[in-house]
Scaffold this active site. Structure first.
Site, PDB file in Angstrom:
ATOM      1  CG  ASP A  17      12.844   2.450 -20.820  1.00  0.00           C
ATOM      2  OD1 ASP A  17      13.771   2.564 -19.998  1.00  0.00           O
ATOM      3  OD2 ASP A  17      12.757   2.403 -22.289  1.00  0.00           O
ATOM      4  CG  ASN A  31      29.424  -3.894 -13.732  1.00  0.00           C
ATOM      5  OD1 ASN A  31      30.270  -3.074 -13.781  1.00  0.00           O
ATOM      6  ND2 ASN A  31      28.488  -4.052 -14.528  1.00  0.00           N
ATOM      7  N   GLY A  39      20.163  -5.640 -18.044  1.00  0.00           N
ATOM      8  CA  GLY A  39      19.153  -4.998 -17.198  1.00  0.00           C
ATOM      9  C   GLY A  39      19.008  -3.664 -17.576  1.00  0.00           C
ATOM     10  CB  VAL A  40      18.376  -0.529 -15.344  1.00  0.00           C
ATOM     11  CG1 VAL A  40      19.156  -0.730 -14.196  1.00  0.00           C
ATOM     12  CG2 VAL A  40      17.706   0.852 -15.652  1.00  0.00           C
ATOM     13  CG  ASP A  41      25.123  -1.134 -16.295  1.00  0.00           C
ATOM     14  OD1 ASP A  41      25.149   0.032 -16.689  1.00  0.00           O
ATOM     15  OD2 ASP A  41      25.763  -1.904 -15.935  1.00  0.00           O
ATOM     16  CB  SER A 129      19.989  -4.668  -5.193  1.00  0.00           C
ATOM     17  OG  SER A 129      21.380  -4.538  -5.292  1.00  0.00           O
ATOM     18  N   GLY A 131      17.157  -7.121  -9.821  1.00  0.00           N
ATOM     19  CA  GLY A 131      17.039  -8.001 -11.000  1.00  0.00           C
ATOM     20  C   GLY A 131      18.479  -9.049 -10.857  1.00  0.00           C
ATOM     21  CB  VAL A 132      21.524  -9.224 -12.403  1.00  0.00           C
ATOM     22  CG1 VAL A 132      22.700 -10.209 -12.299  1.00  0.00           C
ATOM     23  CG2 VAL A 132      21.255  -9.268 -14.038  1.00  0.00           C
ATOM     24  CE1 TYR A 133      25.239  -7.782  -9.599  1.00  0.00           C
ATOM     25  CE2 TYR A 133      25.171  -5.643  -8.576  1.00  0.00           C
ATOM     26  CZ  TYR A 133      25.667  -6.690  -9.342  1.00  0.00           C
ATOM     27  OH  TYR A 133      26.999  -6.019  -9.844  1.00  0.00           O
TER      28      TYR A 133
HETATM   29  N1  AR6 Z   1      13.844   0.988 -16.643  1.00  0.00           N
HETATM   30  C1  AR6 Z   1      13.585   0.729 -15.239  1.00  0.00           C
HETATM   31  N2  AR6 Z   1      13.852  -0.489 -14.670  1.00  0.00           N
HETATM   32  C2  AR6 Z   1      14.485  -1.415 -15.214  1.00  0.00           C
HETATM   33  C3  AR6 Z   1      14.775  -1.292 -16.614  1.00  0.00           C
HETATM   34  C4  AR6 Z   1      14.442  -0.261 -17.505  1.00  0.00           C
HETATM   35  N3  AR6 Z   1      14.600   0.029 -18.788  1.00  0.00           N
HETATM   36  N4  AR6 Z   1      15.280  -2.504 -17.169  1.00  0.00           N
HETATM   37  C5  AR6 Z   1      15.221  -3.293 -16.260  1.00  0.00           C
HETATM   38  N5  AR6 Z   1      14.751  -2.986 -15.098  1.00  0.00           N
HETATM   39  P1  AR6 Z   1      19.206  -5.062 -12.924  1.00  0.00           P
HETATM   40  P2  AR6 Z   1      20.689  -5.255 -10.405  1.00  0.00           P
HETATM   41  C6  AR6 Z   1      14.755  -2.950 -13.667  1.00  0.00           C
HETATM   42  O1  AR6 Z   1      19.564  -6.434 -13.213  1.00  0.00           O
HETATM   43  O2  AR6 Z   1      20.012  -6.436  -9.809  1.00  0.00           O
HETATM   44  C7  AR6 Z   1      23.680  -5.333 -14.796  1.00  0.00           C
HETATM   45  O3  AR6 Z   1      24.028  -6.356 -15.463  1.00  0.00           O
HETATM   46  C8  AR6 Z   1      14.661  -4.580 -13.421  1.00  0.00           C
HETATM   47  O4  AR6 Z   1      13.323  -5.274 -13.753  1.00  0.00           O
HETATM   48  O5  AR6 Z   1      19.272  -4.250 -14.130  1.00  0.00           O
HETATM   49  O6  AR6 Z   1      21.157  -4.039  -9.393  1.00  0.00           O
HETATM   50  C9  AR6 Z   1      25.006  -4.368 -14.017  1.00  0.00           C
HETATM   51  O7  AR6 Z   1      25.856  -4.184 -14.977  1.00  0.00           O
HETATM   52  C10 AR6 Z   1      14.935  -4.831 -11.967  1.00  0.00           C
HETATM   53  O8  AR6 Z   1      13.730  -4.736 -11.251  1.00  0.00           O
HETATM   54  O9  AR6 Z   1      20.151  -4.473 -11.542  1.00  0.00           O
HETATM   55  C11 AR6 Z   1      25.106  -5.240 -12.920  1.00  0.00           C
HETATM   56  O10 AR6 Z   1      26.087  -6.221 -13.199  1.00  0.00           O
HETATM   57  C12 AR6 Z   1      15.857  -3.706 -11.761  1.00  0.00           C
HETATM   58  O11 AR6 Z   1      15.543  -2.496 -13.012  1.00  0.00           O
HETATM   59  C13 AR6 Z   1      23.650  -6.189 -12.422  1.00  0.00           C
HETATM   60  O12 AR6 Z   1      23.249  -6.133 -13.720  1.00  0.00           O
HETATM   61  C14 AR6 Z   1      17.257  -3.911 -11.452  1.00  0.00           C
HETATM   62  O13 AR6 Z   1      17.695  -4.915 -12.079  1.00  0.00           O
HETATM   63  C15 AR6 Z   1      23.238  -5.129 -11.673  1.00  0.00           C
HETATM   64  O14 AR6 Z   1      22.176  -5.857 -10.889  1.00  0.00           O
END
Ligand code: AR6
Length: 184
Positions: A17, A31, A39-41, A129, A131-133
């Site tokens: 984490d 974003n 997600g991580v944000d 990028s 996750g959601v992206y």
């Molecule tokens: N620690 C490490 N990695 C994590 C954690 C954590 N606590 N939580 C999730 N991940 P994402 P994106 C991973 O969706 O694709 C947001 O809503 C996750 O499994 O967080 O860049 C923003 O506001 C994945 O592998 O980021 C933007 O709108 C990775 O982090 C959008 O999502 C990235 O997933 C950005 O999307």
């Protein structure tokens, strides 16, 4: 956890984490509105303290309008162990021919340059990028690791960590590292 060394700099790859990292800075996959999200944000905002972090994020947005993909800005880490948060925006995956690889590379490279400019010696990244992206994980790992290796060789920071949340991402990053990074 696995690590690679380049001269006197080190790259760590671990599953975990990001919000618990004790590095000088953690990188947020944000974003363009720095509005917080899932997600991580979302995890970073919760752990840092949503109100205070949002206040400085919105001050930045008032100044710059929006943060384009590939660019990075810095805020305090507030309640995190990390003193700083570097917010960058990865590309939304649209098939790969709309500049996504360059934007993803810039997201890593500009975060590392900003870290160097703030005398940050250790930094931890999520899989920007992926996750959601929707960025394909193996392709993202190649770009991330190539950029991290170049920046570590240049000495932009002393230590960088890739912190992968899920086992699939961790395995993809390790497999890619074993393929493209020099043996240690
Ligand atoms: N620690 C490490 N990695 C994590 C954690 C954590 N606590 N939580 C999730 N991940 P994402 P994106 C991973 O969706 O694709 C947001 O809503 C996750 O499994 O967080 O860049 C923003 O506001 C994945 O592998 O980021 C933007 O709108 C990775 O982090 C959008 O999502 C990235 O997933 C950005 O999307």
């Amino acid at each position: 956890m696995t690590r690679w060394t380049f001269g006197n700099t080190t790259l760590h790859i671990l599953q975990g984490d990001l919000t618990t990292m004790q590095t000088d800075a953690v990188v947020n996959a944000a974003n363009s509105r720095l509005a917080g999200g899932g997600g991580v944000d979302g995890a970073i905002h919760r752990a840092a303290g949503h109100m205070r972090l949002q206040q400085v994020c919105q001050e930045i947005i008032r100044e710059i309008g929006s943060l384009p993909p590939g660019q990075a800005v810095i805020t305090p880490g507030f309640d995190l162990h990390a003193e700083h948060i570097i917010h960058t925006v990865g590309p939304i995956w649209r098939g790969g021919s709309e500049g996504e690889p360059e934007q993803l590379e810039n997201a890593y490279a500009n975060s590392l340059r900003l870290a160097r400019d703030h005398d940050i010696s250790s930094i931890a990244f999520p899989a920007i990028s992926c996750g959601v992206y929707g960025y394909p994980v193996e392709q993202a790992a190649r770009i991330a690791l190539g950029t991290l290796m170049d920046s570590l060789k240049e000495g932009l920071v002393q230590e960088a960590a890739m912190v992968l949340h899920g086992k699939d991402a961790y395995d993809a990053w390790l497999d890619t590292a074993q393929t493209i990074l020099p043996r240690h």
